[in-house]
Design an enzyme around this catalytic site. Structure first.
Site, PDB file in Angstrom:
ATOM      1  N   GLU A  62      33.454  47.248  38.514  1.00 46.59           N
ATOM      2  CA  GLU A  62      32.472  47.619  37.720  1.00 46.59           C
ATOM      3  C   GLU A  62      31.426  46.859  37.897  1.00 46.59           C
ATOM      4  O   GLU A  62      30.233  47.132  37.867  1.00 46.59           O
ATOM      5  CB  GLU A  62      33.112  47.923  36.302  1.00 46.59           C
ATOM      6  CG  GLU A  62      31.999  48.270  35.289  1.00 46.59           C
ATOM      7  CD  GLU A  62      32.515  48.285  33.661  1.00 46.59           C
ATOM      8  OE1 GLU A  62      33.630  48.303  33.375  1.00 46.59           O
ATOM      9  OE2 GLU A  62      31.333  48.383  32.981  1.00 46.59           O
ATOM     10  N   SER A 108      44.218  45.448  36.054  1.00 42.74           N
ATOM     11  CA  SER A 108      43.408  46.409  34.915  1.00 42.74           C
ATOM     12  C   SER A 108      42.791  45.508  34.051  1.00 42.74           C
ATOM     13  O   SER A 108      43.666  44.780  33.153  1.00 42.74           O
ATOM     14  CB  SER A 108      44.193  47.332  34.271  1.00 42.74           C
ATOM     15  OG  SER A 108      43.723  47.828  33.112  1.00 42.74           O
ATOM     16  N   ASN A 136      41.015  45.822  31.244  1.00 39.10           N
ATOM     17  CA  ASN A 136      41.095  46.165  30.000  1.00 39.10           C
ATOM     18  C   ASN A 136      42.385  45.807  29.255  1.00 39.10           C
ATOM     19  O   ASN A 136      42.544  45.271  28.256  1.00 39.10           O
ATOM     20  CB  ASN A 136      40.395  47.437  29.630  1.00 39.10           C
ATOM     21  CG  ASN A 136      41.569  48.722  29.743  1.00 39.10           C
ATOM     22  OD1 ASN A 136      42.287  49.025  28.921  1.00 39.10           O
ATOM     23  ND2 ASN A 136      41.306  49.216  31.169  1.00 39.10           N
TER      24      ASN A 136
HETATM   25  O1  10G Z   1      39.809  47.702  33.108  1.00 40.34           O
HETATM   26  P1  10G Z   1      39.450  47.994  34.182  1.00 40.34           P
HETATM   27  O2  10G Z   1      38.222  47.935  34.432  1.00 40.34           O
HETATM   28  O3  10G Z   1      39.928  47.158  35.358  1.00 40.34           O
HETATM   29  O4  10G Z   1      39.962  49.739  34.708  1.00 40.34           O
HETATM   30  P2  10G Z   1      41.066  50.457  34.728  1.00 40.34           P
HETATM   31  O5  10G Z   1      41.071  51.503  35.617  1.00 40.34           O
HETATM   32  O6  10G Z   1      42.262  49.601  34.258  1.00 40.34           O
HETATM   33  O7  10G Z   1      40.727  51.251  33.188  1.00 40.34           O
HETATM   34  C1  10G Z   1      39.899  52.186  32.991  1.00 40.34           C
HETATM   35  C2  10G Z   1      38.557  51.341  32.902  1.00 40.34           C
HETATM   36  C3  10G Z   1      37.332  51.851  33.680  1.00 40.34           C
HETATM   37  C4  10G Z   1      37.405  52.673  34.545  1.00 40.34           C
HETATM   38  C5  10G Z   1      36.326  50.968  33.750  1.00 40.34           C
HETATM   39  S1  10G Z   1      35.124  51.079  32.954  1.00 40.34           S
END
Ligand code: 10G
Ligand code: SF4
Length: 316
Positions: free
Chosen positions: A131, A228, A230
């Site tokens: 991102e 991930s 988040n």
């Molecule tokens: O938390 P991140 O950005 O690593 O991504 P994820 O695929 O685990 O969760 C969804 C979040 C996004 C697509 C980033 S906005």
């Protein structure tokens, strides 16, 4: 043998956000519309179970566009891509669908608008995360400065301290980011930015729910993948909110039962990319070993939904 009692707190909201739901739908609809193989640049969302499931349906995951043939559709992941990626796809006359979450695209537009207004941009984010790479890549290489910590703010070298704006990754820790924003505003009082930061509703809500749950729980598990961002932030938020055992698990098989010996309360949540089926798998694993009473810890209700792009909504 009687099972020991366990109160299992389930955070709400948890798991899939609207951007993840939309991105997965885009891949599924693309497979329906164009048949296999459909290429996906980067994991559509950071979850092995989701990726494996789509792979079994005919999606081919690659890291770069040069791994895709010209004559098959390609989808860009929910995390967003630098401007150079759709530009290259267009120059190769490829069919492409951008599954970037609309809340990430909003940050991209914000960054561009600041640049048009003559401001230099400081991005708060994690180096190398897709991102961050995507948002920084909305402007020419080297134009956007990255800060990851309050300490970085002291060292950042700007063109003109009076002409600055900041943007952020959407999945950061709300509390850590507030500290970085405070440091930026202290060093650059004229800096422009969003009202608070660009952290999205889903990230904010999941962290709030974890704080409420962590206070009550002897231990806490976050269902999510190691890549991930988040999900990893939820583990940290839980630990900081006072839960001495806060761990990430991808699936029930990852649970360290010995570490949980003696607990009577347990908290469970999931990152925005973790499907409910894996959360249920984890809950079932607790039911196998404990006499479980589930209590939902709800701090917000979500009803956000994003439309899929028109190219996939039209009949083939
Ligand atoms: O938390 P991140 O950005 O690593 O991504 P994820 O695929 O685990 O969760 C969804 C979040 C996004 C697509 C980033 S906005
Ligand atoms: Fe969109 Fe937020 Fe989900 Fe990222 S975490 S995909 S910004 S809703």
């Amino acid at each position: 043998m009687t099972k020991p009692p366990l109160t299992l707190y389930l955070a709400a909201p948890r798991g899939f956000c609207a951007g993840v739901d939309r991105a997965i739908k885009i891949v599924e609809m693309a497979l329906e519309k164009w048949g296999a193989p459909v290429y996906v640049r980067h994991e559509i969302v950071h979850n092995k179970y989701v990726v494996d499931d789509l792979r079994a349906k005919g999606a081919v995951f690659v890291e770069e566009l040069d791994e895709c043939p010209d004559d098959r559709p390609v989808i860009f992941s929910a995390h967003g891509v630098p401007k150079s990626v759709p530009a290259e796809a267009a120059s190769r006359e490829m069919v492409y669908v951008d599954a970037t979450c609309p809340l990430v695209s909003k940050v991209h537009i914000e960054a561009e608008r600041h640049a048009v207004n003559g401001l230099q941009i400081i991005m708060i984010g994690h180096a190398g995360h897709p991102e961050t790479v995507g948002t920084m890549g909305q402007l020419p290489d080297g134009d956007v400065l990255l800060v990851e910590t309050p300490e970085d703010v002291a060292h950042v070298e700007v063109r003109d301290p009076g002409k600055l704006a900041f943007v952020t990754q959407t999945t950061l820790s709300v509390d850590d980011t507030a500290d970085i924003v405070t440091a930026l505003q202290a060093r650059f009082p004229d800096i422009t930015g969003p009202h608070k930061e660009d952290i999205c509703y889903a990230t904010t809500n999941r962290q709030e729910a974890v704080k409420a749950m962590a206070e009550k729980a002897d231990a806490m598990l976050v269902v999510g993948a190691p890549n991930s961002s988040n999900s990893r932030r939820l583990v940290e938020v839980g630990a900081r909110a006072g839960c001495s055992y806060s761990q990430l698990v991808q699936r029930a098989a990852d649970i360290d039962w010995r570490a949980l010996d003696g607990i009577t309360t347990m908290g469970i949540t999931a990152g925005a990319s973790a499907p409910e089926v894996l959360i249920n798998e984890v809950i079932d694993a607790f039911r196998d070993r404990y006499d479980v009473t589930v209590e939902q810890v709800e701090t917000a209700q979500e009803n956000v939904e994003f439309k899929v792009p028109r190219v996939l909504r039209e009949p083939a």
